[in-house]
Scaffold this motif. Structure first.
Motif, PDB file in Angstrom:
ATOM      1  N   THR A  12       3.382  11.516  -9.652  1.00  0.00           N
ATOM      2  CA  THR A  12       2.684  10.035  -8.846  1.00  0.00           C
ATOM      3  C   THR A  12       3.629   9.369  -8.761  1.00  0.00           C
ATOM      4  O   THR A  12       3.640   8.862  -7.430  1.00  0.00           O
ATOM      5  N   ARG A  41       4.064  -2.815  -3.507  1.00  0.00           N
ATOM      6  CA  ARG A  41       2.220  -2.824  -3.158  1.00  0.00           C
ATOM      7  C   ARG A  41       1.844  -3.392  -5.394  1.00  0.00           C
ATOM      8  O   ARG A  41       1.469  -3.998  -5.777  1.00  0.00           O
ATOM      9  N   SER A 149      -8.120  -0.461 -16.307  1.00  0.00           N
ATOM     10  CA  SER A 149      -8.639   0.627 -15.906  1.00  0.00           C
ATOM     11  C   SER A 149      -9.299  -0.808 -15.157  1.00  0.00           C
ATOM     12  O   SER A 149      -9.746  -0.483 -14.187  1.00  0.00           O
ATOM     13  N   SER A 153      -8.019  -1.232 -11.818  1.00  0.00           N
ATOM     14  CA  SER A 153      -8.667   0.184 -11.714  1.00  0.00           C
ATOM     15  C   SER A 153      -8.504   0.864 -10.393  1.00  0.00           C
ATOM     16  O   SER A 153      -8.547   1.990  -9.496  1.00  0.00           O
ATOM     17  N   ASP A 154      -8.739   0.564  -9.098  1.00  0.00           N
ATOM     18  CA  ASP A 154      -8.464   0.840  -7.725  1.00  0.00           C
ATOM     19  C   ASP A 154      -6.969   0.442  -7.364  1.00  0.00           C
ATOM     20  O   ASP A 154      -6.499   0.639  -6.881  1.00  0.00           O
ATOM     21  N   GLU A 155      -6.049   0.132  -8.191  1.00  0.00           N
ATOM     22  CA  GLU A 155      -4.620  -0.508  -8.138  1.00  0.00           C
ATOM     23  C   GLU A 155      -3.660   0.838  -7.865  1.00  0.00           C
ATOM     24  O   GLU A 155      -2.600   0.991  -7.772  1.00  0.00           O
ATOM     25  N   ASP A 157      -2.413   4.073  -9.336  1.00  0.00           N
ATOM     26  CA  ASP A 157      -2.748   5.627  -9.278  1.00  0.00           C
ATOM     27  C   ASP A 157      -2.681   6.173 -10.992  1.00  0.00           C
ATOM     28  O   ASP A 157      -3.301   7.380  -9.733  1.00  0.00           O
TER      29      ASP A 157
END
Length: 185
Positions: A12, A41, A149, A153-155, A157
């Motif tokens: 990752t 990010r 989480s 959750s979407d940020e 990887d």
């Protein structure tokens, strides 16, 4: 330690992603410090300004070679006595050290963590990684992977699960040149 998960976390990082992982005090967020987009990010996730700078962790002091002058025994003496452990040092950054790591400073914050999973991640990645607490700016650090989480959750990887250390506060931060304590004592 789950070696398969460590391998996925490393892939990752190589793939320019963000990894959540355990540290001595809380869950950390990490990425390749040389990847400006990945660093941005993380800063966006945390809602934090780049001007503050970021902490970078390594498996051993030789991994700092691209960021600081590791031949300077005068500045390495105290940090090496405190490592591995939750002790971050502000050290003079090399001119080529990216500003997105140093922020508005001419120093870079570095640490060899005492947490075996965090160090193993740096060792397997064969490079330093950004290490910042997993939280939104101004909020308490997240101390469980369930919280990671739910919040990110979407940020994030990949989540490299493992035990969170027993430290009761974040790493101390001290300026190696002046001896001044920035955080902790």
């Amino acid at each position: 330690m789950n070696l398969q998960a460590l391998g996925r976390a490393t892939k990752t990082l190589i793939g320019r992603g963000i990894v959540a992982y355990p540290t001595e005090y809380c869950c950390g967020l990490g990425c390749d410090p040389m990847d400006r987009n990945a660093v941005q990010r993380i800063l966006q996730m945390k809602k934090r300004s780049w001007t503050e700078g970021l902490i970078v962790i390594v498996a051993d002091f030789r991994q700092l070679a691209g960021l600081i002058d590791i031949s300077r025994s005068d500045i390495l003496r105290q940090p090496l006595l405190s490592w591995p452990g939750p002790h971050t040092w502000l050290m003079p950054a090399l001119p080529r050290t990216p500003k997105w790591l140093c922020g508005d400073n001419d120093t870079i914050a570095v640490r060899i963590p005492g947490h075996p999973i965090a160090r193993a991640l740096c060792r397997k990645f064969r490079s330093p990684i950004v290490s910042t607490s997993a939280n939104r700016s101004g909020r308490p650090p997240l101390r469980t992977f369930h919280q990671i989480s739910a919040e990110f959750s979407d940020e994030v990887d990949f989540i490299l699960k493992g035990f969170i250390g027993t430290a009761t506060e974040p790493s101390s931060i001290r300026d190696v040149m002046s001896g001044k304590w920035i955080r902790g004592d």
